[in-house]
Motif scaffolding. Sequence first.
Motif, short mmCIF file in Angstrom:
data_model
loop_
_atom_site.label_atom_id
_atom_site.label_comp_id
_atom_site.label_asym_id
_atom_site.label_seq_id
_atom_site.Cartn_x
_atom_site.Cartn_y
_atom_site.Cartn_z
N ASP A 122 38.71 8.61 -17.09
CA ASP A 122 37.79 9.00 -17.88
C ASP A 122 38.29 9.20 -19.37
O ASP A 122 39.58 10.00 -19.41
N PRO A 123 38.14 8.46 -20.45
CA PRO A 123 38.63 8.65 -21.58
C PRO A 123 38.86 10.14 -22.47
O PRO A 123 39.44 10.19 -23.06
N TYR A 124 37.84 10.89 -21.79
CA TYR A 124 37.93 12.11 -22.66
C TYR A 124 38.46 13.54 -21.15
O TYR A 124 38.45 14.59 -21.65
N CYS A 125 39.16 12.71 -20.11
CA CYS A 125 39.90 13.90 -19.27
C CYS A 125 41.19 14.09 -19.88
O CYS A 125 42.05 13.12 -19.97
N PRO A 126 41.61 15.38 -20.14
CA PRO A 126 42.85 15.61 -20.56
C PRO A 126 43.88 15.19 -19.87
O PRO A 126 45.14 14.84 -20.30
N ALA A 127 43.85 15.33 -18.53
CA ALA A 127 44.94 14.77 -17.59
C ALA A 127 45.10 13.23 -17.66
O ALA A 127 46.18 12.71 -17.90
N CYS A 128 44.01 12.63 -18.10
CA CYS A 128 44.26 11.17 -18.17
C CYS A 128 44.63 10.89 -19.51
O CYS A 128 45.66 9.85 -19.46
N ARG A 129 44.45 11.32 -20.57
CA ARG A 129 45.13 11.26 -21.88
C ARG A 129 46.39 11.49 -21.71
O ARG A 129 47.51 10.93 -22.44
N GLN A 130 46.88 12.80 -21.17
CA GLN A 130 48.35 12.90 -20.78
C GLN A 130 48.93 11.77 -19.83
O GLN A 130 49.91 11.34 -20.52
N PHE A 131 48.40 11.37 -18.89
CA PHE A 131 48.81 10.29 -18.06
C PHE A 131 48.92 8.99 -19.03
O PHE A 131 50.08 8.12 -18.69
N GLU A 132 48.22 9.00 -19.79
CA GLU A 132 48.25 7.48 -20.80
C GLU A 132 49.71 7.50 -21.44
O GLU A 132 50.23 6.41 -21.63
N ARG A 133 50.50 8.62 -21.67
CA ARG A 133 51.57 8.72 -22.36
C ARG A 133 52.74 8.21 -21.33
O ARG A 133 53.81 7.66 -21.70
N SER A 134 52.44 8.63 -20.16
CA SER A 134 53.41 8.11 -18.95
C SER A 134 53.34 6.59 -18.71
O SER A 134 54.36 5.88 -18.59
N THR A 142 50.68 -4.29 -14.69
CA THR A 142 49.34 -4.49 -15.11
C THR A 142 48.51 -3.50 -14.76
O THR A 142 48.61 -2.89 -13.40
N ILE A 143 47.58 -2.93 -15.41
CA ILE A 143 46.98 -1.52 -15.04
C ILE A 143 45.36 -2.08 -15.24
O ILE A 143 45.03 -2.47 -16.15
N TYR A 144 44.58 -1.94 -14.07
CA TYR A 144 43.35 -2.41 -13.97
C TYR A 144 42.50 -0.91 -14.04
O TYR A 144 42.46 0.11 -12.98
N VAL A 145 41.90 -0.92 -15.27
CA VAL A 145 41.42 0.58 -15.77
C VAL A 145 39.87 0.49 -15.17
O VAL A 145 39.05 -0.18 -15.84
N PHE A 146 39.48 1.09 -14.25
CA PHE A 146 38.05 1.41 -13.97
C PHE A 146 37.58 2.60 -14.57
O PHE A 146 37.73 3.69 -14.34
N MET A 147 36.97 2.27 -15.88
CA MET A 147 36.15 3.39 -16.67
C MET A 147 35.34 4.12 -15.90
O MET A 147 34.07 3.74 -15.25
N TYR A 148 35.80 5.37 -15.81
CA TYR A 148 34.96 6.47 -14.78
C TYR A 148 34.58 7.71 -15.87
O TYR A 148 35.02 8.74 -15.40
N PRO A 149 33.43 7.66 -16.36
CA PRO A 149 33.21 8.72 -17.43
C PRO A 149 32.42 9.50 -16.75
O PRO A 149 31.15 9.93 -16.83
N VAL A 150 33.20 10.59 -15.96
CA VAL A 150 32.30 11.69 -15.44
C VAL A 150 32.65 13.16 -15.95
O VAL A 150 31.79 14.18 -15.84
N ILE A 151 33.61 13.41 -16.78
CA ILE A 151 33.92 14.74 -17.50
C ILE A 151 32.93 14.72 -18.72
O ILE A 151 32.29 16.16 -18.47
N ARG A 152 32.61 13.71 -19.34
CA ARG A 152 31.80 14.19 -20.47
C ARG A 152 30.50 13.02 -20.42
O ARG A 152 30.80 11.92 -21.04
N PRO A 153 29.69 13.08 -19.69
CA PRO A 153 28.82 11.74 -19.10
C PRO A 153 28.07 11.55 -20.22
O PRO A 153 27.38 10.29 -20.59
#
Length: 242
Positions: A122-134, A142-153
């Motif tokens: 989820d692009p607005y998930c804090p843990a996801c945003r932090q993991f993007e830095r990793s 190759t990263i296959y991103v399944f966009m899963y907007p559940v934090i801020r629907p």
Amino acid sequence: MAKLTLLALLLIANAALADEAKIRKALESKLSSAKIEGVQPGPIPGLWEVRLRTSEGMRVLYTDATGSHVIQGSIYEVRTDRNLTEERMRKLNAVKFEELPLDLAVKVQRGNGKRVVAMFSDPYCPACRQFERSLAQVDDVTIYVFMYPVIRPENTDHSRAVWCSADRAKAWLELAAAPTPKVPEAGARCANPVDKVLELGRRLGVNSTPTLILANGERVTGGLSPADLKEMLEQAPATARR
């Protein structure tokens, strides 16, 4: 001698079946909606693993041979610094990577892309945003991103706009990895897979973000450090990419 060995094995097997039946009888009435999928010896002598199917996916408990006492939590092997429960959960919740509908994912490639991982994010998930830095510190992936907007629907259209962008990978990274999220200018009116991805995630029991699926099908919930991520990517066998 062979007959004695066979007899010993049969006695052990019968004892194990008796313990399993006793454990099931003791616990089934206490588990409400959870269903016992299996019972087997645990990673420590005298401890039994109980696999449960819940509304949130597979879970593991530990008990004694009579089902009188239950332990909920993780078992660590001190000598190797391994979380044995976490490793077991990754295998129990594994999916077949080759069966994932990768055409519903945003493909982000770095370097030669030889290592692969799928991610529900989820692009607005804090843990996801932090993991993007990793992720940014890992090359040849190759990263296959399944966009899963559940934090801020309420911002689901932002994920749809990523799909409608000419460069989906760039749009995703600007939205999900930049210090300040940049909403794509493309709008959200094109045909997009976001609703299908939400359905896929529910079907697979994805109940937190980020959730990673490695090439060997093992599932990892939560972010990882760059070092841990690189190690897992190296351990998982290569798989065909689309």
